[in-house]
Design a protein around this motif. Structure first.
Motif, PDB file in Angstrom:
ATOM      1  N   UNK A 542       9.011  -2.464   5.034  1.00 13.97           N
ATOM      2  CA  UNK A 542       9.201  -1.045   4.748  1.00 13.97           C
ATOM      3  C   UNK A 542       8.311  -0.267   5.701  1.00 13.97           C
ATOM      4  N   UNK A 543       8.868   0.749   6.350  1.00 22.12           N
ATOM      5  CA  UNK A 543       8.117   1.472   7.368  1.00 22.12           C
ATOM      6  C   UNK A 543       8.223   2.981   7.145  1.00 22.12           C
ATOM      7  N   UNK A 544       7.166   3.685   7.539  1.00 17.65           N
ATOM      8  CA  UNK A 544       7.122   5.141   7.510  1.00 17.65           C
ATOM      9  C   UNK A 544       7.089   5.630   8.949  1.00 17.65           C
ATOM     10  N   UNK A 545       7.976   6.568   9.260  1.00 18.24           N
ATOM     11  CA  UNK A 545       8.083   7.087  10.628  1.00 18.24           C
ATOM     12  C   UNK A 545       7.103   8.242  10.820  1.00 18.24           C
ATOM     13  N   UNK A 579      13.538   2.053   5.966  1.00 21.17           N
ATOM     14  CA  UNK A 579      12.760   3.245   6.282  1.00 21.17           C
ATOM     15  C   UNK A 579      12.531   4.049   5.002  1.00 21.17           C
ATOM     16  N   UNK A 580      11.275   4.414   4.747  1.00 21.04           N
ATOM     17  CA  UNK A 580      10.926   5.205   3.561  1.00 21.04           C
ATOM     18  C   UNK A 580      10.068   6.395   3.991  1.00 21.04           C
ATOM     19  N   UNK A 581      10.042   7.417   3.139  1.00 19.36           N
ATOM     20  CA  UNK A 581       9.236   8.601   3.451  1.00 19.36           C
ATOM     21  C   UNK A 581       7.747   8.333   3.241  1.00 19.36           C
ATOM     22  N   UNK A 582       7.431   7.580   2.180  1.00 23.03           N
ATOM     23  CA  UNK A 582       6.036   7.287   1.838  1.00 23.03           C
ATOM     24  C   UNK A 582       5.963   5.900   1.228  1.00 23.03           C
ATOM     25  N   UNK A 583       4.803   5.267   1.361  1.00 27.06           N
ATOM     26  CA  UNK A 583       4.546   4.012   0.656  1.00 27.06           C
ATOM     27  C   UNK A 583       3.785   4.328  -0.629  1.00 27.06           C
TER      28      UNK A 583
END
Length: 648
Positions: A542-545, A579-583
């Motif tokens: 899972x990654x935040x851009x 892809x996520x907005x926040x962890x």
């Protein structure tokens, strides 16, 4: 010729010489009765440091500095939530603490009684901690804003005589009503303590007649009291962590050993001197807040900055650097997550450059391993020593790090540098065989642990033995996996539970996250294991851009998969990026990997009590479901399977 680090390590780690070494270190404490018995072994599992010594912790942190430097500032409160700053001299701090001890006594608190401190980051929280140690009361600080259920568990376990709290805590665009949660917790726990309430102007609360008392009214009529003498082994505090059984684990810490170890830490790891100003962002509800935000610097005669706010958004990424400039801070402590938040909003370090931070000598961090891109960002933009610490609530101080004093080692981003003297660390396999440098295994620390290690779990010696000491006889099992490299630097890779076993290959989630963070568009990453019928487990990322960066998700996924194949190898079977907005994170900044893992595997989860923003989990769940629709049999997530409890 040995450097000072090698000399200290050889002495502190030697079975015969360690007694003399820690006897010498105890000379920095003002004892009422100096200890003669430096280390006592009670049985196979239990040790006592400075057993026959007598002292008072508050006296060492406060009273002994009054005569020469009573007019010097000791506590600086900076609240970016209400745009207010207050300074307290040592005399003023003494006055507040000694009178609050008098209030405690008026309400029936005496030596050995428990006091729960459920407070935001306000000066009264510091007064409350010191006032307990002044009269031998055992404090248990509960993170401000913890749910009523979590708070009730602590109340049930330690049965406090008194709880001190505030009417509310302040978050960005949010007021947290502490009093409502306190009332509910007391009802659940079925225990009736006295409650002392700090009424904040932002939001005041109703009082329960006969149980609740106003802090400022009580302080107005209170008389100061002197420090009392306690045994070195007398518990200083209980600090709870959540357990998988739902029963909170109360880490119990002693007084004398903690005093000695924190003074050692301040001198040799942080390099603090009398009159220095230290700024720790750690909340007082965490062990780092106990050791770095409050107790450690005060013991050393340094001043502390207490901060109510965020690294960003209160109001901008320059807030921290302005405080450092304003108060000529020499050392700054934070968590890697906070640095990543700053980096996300200030990728070029422009906000750092706006402030004069020439007073700053070091930046320390702990809580989780700092990824290399973030390490390089903060190092390049500040030019000071970046010290990535490895320590735990259980140890009370730093297991492995770099050193401002003794010897400063060349930086090696991603590592925790070298073990602190007294921590004899071995890397073991599952059969308790020591592994050579370069091989990852379980981190085990030889007994006896150095001063300040937890005495036991409060009222639960058996659980203490089973959880920490029974797996590897003669060693403390840290619960982490890592390795020593060829230069003897310690690398902490993951919790033992976060090692992914893919087709017989043991892979570190931290190593894969490190690779993902090398991508120029990624600011945060988490890798967790997904159950796979063929290979046992396979990794999912899972990654935040970064802000204001547009990416094609399919192209990004191919790039990241290629990077993992190149740097880790095809054996990792890494093929999925969401892809996520926040962890999701705890309020102390730790990524809730266990909860993410439950979501990715379609398992039910219990909302973690420490979560900073509970809306993040639902968004991740939606992202996983949407991603799964295009993944065929690989990620057909089905929520509502078996129920699990996630420990964070």
């Amino acid at each position: 010729m040995q450097n000072q680090y090698e000399l200290a390590t050889s002495r502190a780690n030697d079975e015969q010489e360690r007694i003399n070494y820690w006897r010498e270190q105890s000379e920095f404490v003002d004892w009422i009765k100096k200890p003669e018995e430096i280390l006592r072994k009670r049985d196979e599992y239990f040790y006592d440091w400075f057993n026959d010594g007598r002292l008072n912790f508050c006296y060492n942190a406060l009273d002994r500095h009054l005569k020469e430097r009573g007019d010097e500032v000791a506590l600086i409160w900076e609240s970016n939530m209400i745009n207010r700053s207050i300074k307290y001299t040592r005399k003023e701090l003494y006055d507040n603490v000694s009178r609050l001890s008098g209030v405690y006594q008026q309400f029936g608190v005496s030596k050995g009684d428990r006091v729960i401190i459920y407070m935001p980051m306000i000066p009264e929280a510091v007064f409350a901690m010191l006032a307990c140690s002044r009269i031998g009361a055992i404090h248990s600080v509960v993170f401000g804003g913890f749910s009523a259920l979590e708070l009730s568990g602590r109340i049930k376990d330690c049965k406090p005589t008194l709880i001190i709290t505030a009417s509310c805590g302040l978050e960005v665009n949010k007021i947290v009503d502490y009093k409502i949660m306190l009332d509910e917790a007391i009802q659940i726990a079925d225990h009736q303590p006295i409650c002392l309430i700090v009424q904040r102007q932002t939001k005041q609360c109703n009082m329960v007649i006969g149980r609740d008392f106003d802090y400022y009214t009580a302080m107005k009529f209170a008389n100061p009291v002197d420090c009392i003498e306690v045994e070195s082994t007398h518990p200083l505090y209980i600090l709870y962590t959540s357990g998988t059984t739902g029963q909170p684990k109360g880490i119990q810490r002693d007084t004398g050993g903690t005093c000695v170890a924190l003074l050692w830490t301040m001198r040799h790891i942080l390099g603090l001197k009398k009159g220095d100003v230290y700024f720790s962002m750690a909340d007082i509800g965490w062990v780092t807040g106990h050791s770095f935000t409050v107790y450690g610097p005060l013991l050393q005669g340094a001043s502390i900055v207490l901060y109510e706010g965020k690294p960003v958004q209160t109001p901008d990424p320059g807030a921290i650097w302005r405080i450092i400039e304003k108060h000529k801070v020499v050392g700054f402590y934070t968590a890697p997550t906070a640095l990543r938040a700053m980096r996300k909003e200030d990728p070029n370090g422009d906000w750092i450059k706006k402030s004069n931070i020439s007073s700053l000598k070091s930046i320390s961090m702990a809580g989780e391993r700092c990824d290399i891109p973030t390490y390089n960002w903060i190092s390049n933009n500040t030019g000071v020593l970046i010290n990535d610490h490895y320590w735990q609530t259980e140890t009370g101080w730093i297991i492995s790090c770099n050193f401002m004093d003794l010897h400063t080692f060349p930086a090696k981003p991603g590592s925790a540098t070298k073990p602190s003297p007294g921590f004899v660390i071995k890397i073991m396999d599952n059969e308790n065989k020591e592994l050579p440098n370069g091989q990852m295994g379980r981190i085990c620390i030889k007994l006896p642990m150095p001063p300040s290690f937890m005495q036991t779990l409060y009222n639960n010696d058996q659980a203490f033995i089973l959880k920490y000491l029974s797996d590897t006889p003669g060693y403390y099992t840290a619960g982490d996996a890592g390795f020593f490299d060829q230069d003897g630097y310690l690398h902490i890779m993951t919790r033992i539970d976060d090692i992914i076993n893919t087709a017989g290959h043991r892979l570190s989630t931290a190593a894969m996250e490190e690779v993902l963070l090398k991508h120029q568009d990624i600011v945060e990453a988490a890798v967790v294991a997904k159950i796979d019928d063929l290979r046992g487990e396979i990794p999912v990322g899972l990654v935040v851009i970064k802000q204001d960066v547009n990416v094609n998700s399919s192209t990004l996924e191919k790039q990241l998969v290629s990077m993992i194949r190149r740097d880790i190898g095809p054996l990792a079977c890494f093929q999925s990026v969401i892809i996520v907005d926040k962890l999701p994170k705890t309020r102390s900044g730790k990524v809730l990997r266990g909860t993410i893992k439950a979501i990715v595997n379609g398992l039910q989860y219990q909302m973690p009590a420490t979560i900073e923003d509970d809306t993040v989990l639902d968004k991740i769940k939606i992202n996983c479901l949407n991603y799964g629709k295009g993944m065929g049999q690989y990620c057909n997530l089905d929520f509502g399977n078996q129920d699990i409890y996630v420990e964070e």
